[in-house]
Design a protein around this motif. Structure first.
Motif, short mmCIF file in Angstrom:
data_model
loop_
_atom_site.label_atom_id
_atom_site.label_comp_id
_atom_site.label_asym_id
_atom_site.label_seq_id
_atom_site.Cartn_x
_atom_site.Cartn_y
_atom_site.Cartn_z
N TYR A 156 35.51 5.40 -8.28
CA TYR A 156 36.39 5.47 -7.12
C TYR A 156 37.83 5.73 -7.56
CZ TYR A 156 38.67 3.66 -2.82
OH TYR A 156 39.45 3.50 -1.69
N GLY A 157 38.16 5.32 -8.78
CA GLY A 157 39.50 5.55 -9.31
C GLY A 157 40.30 4.29 -9.56
N SER A 182 44.75 -3.08 -11.46
CA SER A 182 45.66 -2.88 -12.58
C SER A 182 46.00 -1.41 -12.81
CB SER A 182 45.08 -3.48 -13.87
OG SER A 182 43.81 -2.93 -14.15
N ASP A 183 45.23 -0.50 -12.18
CA ASP A 183 45.57 0.92 -12.30
C ASP A 183 44.83 1.71 -11.22
OD1 ASP A 183 46.87 3.10 -13.37
OD2 ASP A 183 45.30 3.56 -14.81
N VAL A 184 45.44 2.80 -10.79
CA VAL A 184 44.84 3.74 -9.83
C VAL A 184 44.93 5.13 -10.46
CG1 VAL A 184 44.92 4.74 -7.53
CG2 VAL A 184 45.53 2.34 -7.86
N ARG A 185 43.77 5.75 -10.68
CA ARG A 185 43.76 7.05 -11.35
C ARG A 185 44.35 8.14 -10.45
NH1 ARG A 185 38.75 7.35 -12.15
NH2 ARG A 185 38.18 9.03 -10.71
N LEU A 189 39.90 9.13 -5.30
CA LEU A 189 39.70 8.72 -3.91
C LEU A 189 40.53 7.49 -3.59
CD1 LEU A 189 35.82 9.19 -3.56
CD2 LEU A 189 37.60 10.59 -2.49
N ALA A 190 40.65 6.59 -4.55
CA ALA A 190 41.43 5.37 -4.34
C ALA A 190 42.89 5.71 -4.05
CB ALA A 190 41.32 4.46 -5.57
N GLU A 191 43.43 6.67 -4.79
CA GLU A 191 44.82 7.07 -4.55
C GLU A 191 44.94 7.70 -3.15
OE1 GLU A 191 48.10 9.29 -7.23
OE2 GLU A 191 46.53 10.62 -6.46
N LYS A 192 43.96 8.53 -2.76
CA LYS A 192 44.00 9.15 -1.44
C LYS A 192 43.90 8.11 -0.33
CE LYS A 192 42.02 13.51 -3.09
NZ LYS A 192 40.85 14.42 -3.06
#
Length: 244
Positions: A156-157, A182-185, A189-192
């Motif tokens: 998912y990211g 702790s991080d979003v790639r 999709l997670a960032e979107k």
């Protein structure tokens, strides 16, 4: 294990540059672990560190400035006052389960090596924006595959970790229940979906998130977009997530 790396021309060829990939809490030992990954993020060297160092490292990763200088801030300011800077750090070798590091300091046009713990070295390297290196021999022997560890949350990211009392306090979150992002790639999709590093998952689909395993279980069951509650910078927010 790998032998100590000398800082000569030949030693340069034996070093691999890495970056901090993620900071988590080992569910078995409840001890913080920092992962140092290669440039392709295929393998990473896990290093178990203390809770105080983990808290300082997390604050540095998240860009959280303490109201008063902490130990590592004091060390950095002392070096700056002495017109010194960290050129790089090297995780050199392992002996009886303990990792060793060398902090390479530049001062007056010359380099000086200082024996240091990996955890302290990594924090100071981040503060100076200095590169982090690992002995190639050590990395080859001790690194783990990141692909094998990837679950639905990473596809998912998201990189998520356990929310310890120290971490909760640093985010002004008055509970130890939840899971920390702790991080979003980038481009995921997670960032979107609008998720940010430092978000704390509180609920997914109306069910409370108790810990990392709880969040992973909830994400794995999702087949359609669902609402989620997160805690971000002192406020509770509602978002819709699309893990699949």
């Amino acid at each position: 294990m790998g032998e100590r790396v000398a800082l000569d021309a030949r030693g340069e060829k034996d070093l691999l540059q890495v970056k901090v990939y993620k900071l988590i809490v080992d569910p078995t030992t409840l001890q913080p672990v920092v992962f140092l990954a290669d440039s392709l993020q295929e393998r990473a060297l896990p290093i178990w560190i203390g809770p105080c160092e983990a808290n300082a490292l997390n604050m540095e990763i998240e860009g959280i400035n303490p109201p008063r200088p902490l130990t590592h801030d004091l060390m950095v300011r002392m070096m700056q006052k002495a017109n010194a800077k960290v050129q790089r750090i090297i995780i050199t070798h392992s002996k009886e389960g303990t990792y060793y590091a060398t902090l390479v300091m530049e001062r007056g046009g010359s380099l000086e090596e200082i024996d240091a713990r990996p955890s302290d070295s990594i924090i100071i390297a981040l503060k100076f924006k200095a590169p982090i290196f690992v002995s190639k021999t050590l990395f080859r022997e001790m690194a783990v595959s990141l692909e094998e560890e990837k679950g639905v949350e990473e596809r998912y990211g998201l990189t998520i970790q356990e929310l310890t009392p120290l971490l909760a306090q640093s985010f002004s979150y008055k509970s130890s229940r939840g899971a920390l992002v702790s991080d979003v790639r980038e481009g995921s999709l997670a960032e979107k979906d609008g998720l940010h590093r430092g978000d704390i998952f509180v609920e997914v689909g109306g069910s409370p998130v108790e810990d990392v395993m709880s969040l992973k279980g909830s994400l794995a069951k999702i087949k359609t977009p669902v609402p989620a509650k997160i805690f971000r910078k002192g406020n509770f927010l509602s978002v819709t997530i699309h893990p699949k």
